[in-house]
Design an enzyme around this catalytic site. Structure first.
Site, PDB file in Angstrom:
ATOM      1  N   LYS A 274       0.853  -1.203   0.000  1.00 44.56           N
ATOM      2  CA  LYS A 274       0.000   0.000   0.000  1.00 44.56           C
ATOM      3  C   LYS A 274       0.887   1.251   0.000  1.00 44.56           C
ATOM      4  CE  LYS A 274      -3.609   1.756   3.228  1.00 44.56           C
ATOM      5  NZ  LYS A 274      -4.484   1.361   4.348  1.00 44.56           N
TER       6      LYS A 274
ATOM      7  N   SER B 274      -9.429   1.950   4.050  1.00 45.18           N
ATOM      8  CA  SER B 274      -8.570   2.707   3.157  1.00 45.18           C
ATOM      9  C   SER B 274      -7.724   1.839   2.223  1.00 45.18           C
ATOM     10  CB  SER B 274      -7.647   3.601   3.981  1.00 45.18           C
ATOM     11  OG  SER B 274      -6.778   2.805   4.782  1.00 45.18           O
TER      12      SER B 274
ATOM     13  N   SER C 251      -9.417  -0.822   8.041  1.00 51.60           N
ATOM     14  CA  SER C 251      -8.970  -0.589   6.661  1.00 51.60           C
ATOM     15  C   SER C 251      -8.494  -1.793   5.865  1.00 51.60           C
ATOM     16  CB  SER C 251      -7.858   0.458   6.654  1.00 51.60           C
ATOM     17  OG  SER C 251      -8.428   1.719   6.606  1.00 51.60           O
TER      18      SER C 251
HETATM   19  N1  GLN Z   1     -12.429   3.853   7.966  1.00 51.77           N
HETATM   20  C1  GLN Z   1     -11.676   4.139   9.134  1.00 51.77           C
HETATM   21  C2  GLN Z   1     -11.269   5.586   9.131  1.00 51.77           C
HETATM   22  O1  GLN Z   1     -11.644   6.264   8.237  1.00 51.77           O
HETATM   23  C3  GLN Z   1     -10.511   3.229   9.259  1.00 51.77           C
HETATM   24  C4  GLN Z   1      -9.292   3.654   8.544  1.00 51.77           C
HETATM   25  C5  GLN Z   1      -8.141   2.708   8.743  1.00 51.77           C
HETATM   26  O2  GLN Z   1      -8.277   1.606   9.288  1.00 51.77           O
HETATM   27  N2  GLN Z   1      -6.961   3.153   8.322  1.00 51.77           N
HETATM   28  O3  GLN Z   1     -10.621   6.044  10.003  1.00 51.77           O
END
Ligand code: GLN
Length: 487
Positions: free
Chosen positions: A85, A160, A184
């Protein structure tokens, strides 16, 4: 007549590909060429791939073939393609966390997880798209553009780690590294029909992971099945002198999981009925195989999202303070130092990241700290204790990953609260530091993937993955590919 090079079927897991390589049915070079072709075509078409490393990957594949010919392979991942990533640093290419403030940033150093995987012979083929600084649940906040869900390109892949999951959901042979701070790896895995695993906090070194919320962040694998995730974890895990919070944990010789608790809050009115039904059906299949299913409540789930928002944004505001255009980050010229900071940070960060920095700064500020941050820490303790208590009676928790199906691109991006609602069932694992595994468990009436989630006690990562593997032997949801797997 020469026959075309034989390559494994598109849905093949890493484990199956390893056997192909071992039986000399294809070479690592053929595999990497084939995988690069997928990344360059479908991967780029859906916006999942930011960069590829064809020359280095081919050279690494040739070395893998030479080792195999000499009988000196480095392990089961030797010759297997992977991607990282954009918020995981790699020696090759850029590592900008999909943010304009870091655009073009070259880390020149592999994250420890990447280094260990390469030392085990795995071949880094490219970098995957993600939300800016991993903040998001739809992969719509990236400076590299939106990612489409391979199952329905008008919909989001989740976030994400949207790029990583979209790749794992549409092709086998490989694994992908993403990160999980509040869901994420699991939510995009569920949206794209892939298997994603968040380890116990500390099990995998965070060295080289661009920080978001340090007490919640973990580097994670997403792949075709649970066994592939286990193989990857085995190589990445263990104490790293470059991350003082990393741990070596042993959980390997304990009994297989035999008792699982359905978490009742995962099946309430806020949860899509088709998702609830699919996860309940999965519990039924486990029961048919002799796993005892009980039902338990985790009442603090209700407060978990608010608690997460306070802690994650507080930590983000501190972690992202370094991007000031002077020490780190793109610099905007300005008349004085103060306005240089302001313009650099305003132009460099996207609106979602700015919102979180503001919120995080507020909850830490004098006069509000006690009311928000300190209280959120107390709620975090309650959530951890609640999970620990249920796990005294059983070995794992079972609940859906996402309360709803993948939604259309653009539908929630201007409504942060609607976007944060994606995280209601995932953040508890990060707040409690426990391992959590997302597994595909079917499709809804519109053909959109559904995922379920298993959580276990801290340190029970391999046990959880073993249950995932057992369940995947009884079922074949994880084999499905968009377009029925047509090339
Ligand atoms: N969707 C969550 C957020 O927006 C988790 C993001 C993540 O795990 N990096 O914070």
């Amino acid at each position: 007549m020469s026959s075309p090079p034989s390559l494994p079927p598109r849905d093949a897991t890493v484990g199956e590909v390893t056997r192909w390589l071992g039986e000399h049915r294809c070479s690592a070079r053929q595999l990497i060429d084939g995988y690069l072709d997928f990344l360059e075509h479908l991967g780029r078409e859906i916006g999942a791939v930011v960069e590829t490393f064809p020359e280095q990957a081919r050279a690494a594949a040739d070395q893998s073939d030479q080792r195999r010919a000499a009988g000196e392979i480095l392990g089961p991942l030797d010759g297997i393609p992977f991607t990282a990533k954009m918020n995981i640093t790699t020696e090759q290419g850029t590592s900008d966390a999909s943010s304009s403030i870091l655009k073009g940033f070259r880390a020149h150093e592999d994250a420890t997880a990447v280094r260990r995987l390469r030392a085990a012979g795995a071949v880094l083929t490219g970098k995957s798209n993600c939300d800016e600084f991993a903040m998001g649940a739809s992969n719509e906040t990236s400076c590299h553009g939106v990612v489409s869900n391979p199952w329905d390109r008008s919909r989001v892949p989740g976030g994400s780690s949207g790029g990583a999951a979209a790749l794992a959901g549409s092709h086998g042979w490989a694994f992908h590294l993403g990160s999980d701070t509040g869901g994420s790896i699991r939510q995009p895995a569920a949206f794209c029909s892939a298997t994603g695993f968040k380890p116990t906090w500390g099990r995998v070194s965070r060295r080289g992971l661009i920080a978001f919320g340090s007490s919640l962040d973990q580097i994670c694998p997403v792949a075709r099945d649970s066994e592939d995730c286990r193989q990857v974890l085995q190589v990445m895990e263990g104490h790293d002198p470059l991350d003082a919070t990393s741990l070596t944990l042993d959980d390997e010789t304990v009994q297989p999981i035999s008792r699982v608790a359905l978490v009742s809050e995962g099946f309430g009115p806020a949860i899509d009925e088709q998702i609830a039904t699919a996860v309940q059906a999965a519990a039924g299949q486990m029961a048919d195989q002799g796993i005892e299913i009980i039902e338990r409540s985790l009442p603090h789930i209700e407060a978990a999202n608010a608690c997460y928002q306070v802690i994650a944004t507080a930590e983000a505001s501190s972690n992202l303070a370094r991007y000031d255009g002077v020490h780190v980050g793109a610099r905007e010229s300005s008349k004085d130092l103060q306005s240089l900071y302001e313009t650099s940070r305003h132009r460099g960060f996207g609106s979602e990241v700015r919102r979180r920095i503001l919120l995080g700064t507020f909850v830490l500020s004098a006069g509000y700290r006690e009311a928000y941050y300190t209280r959120a820490q107390a709620v975090r303790d309650l959530i951890r204790e609640g999970i620990d208590q249920v796990l005294e009676e059983c070995d794992a928790l079972l609940l859906p990953v996402s309360p709803f199906a993948p939604f259309p691109i653009g539908e929630r991006i201007d409504d942060p609260i609607a976007l944060y609602a994606c995280d209601i069932l995932t953040v508890i694992a990060n707040l409690a530091g426990v391992p959590a595994l997302a597994l595909p468990c079917g499709f809804d009436a519109s053909g959109l993937p559904i995922g379920m989630q298993l959580m276990g006690a801290r340190g029970s990562d391999h046990r959880l993955l073993e249950l995932g593997s057992r369940w995947q032997q009884w079922t074949d949801h994880h084999r499905a590919l968009p377009d029925g797997g047509a090339a």
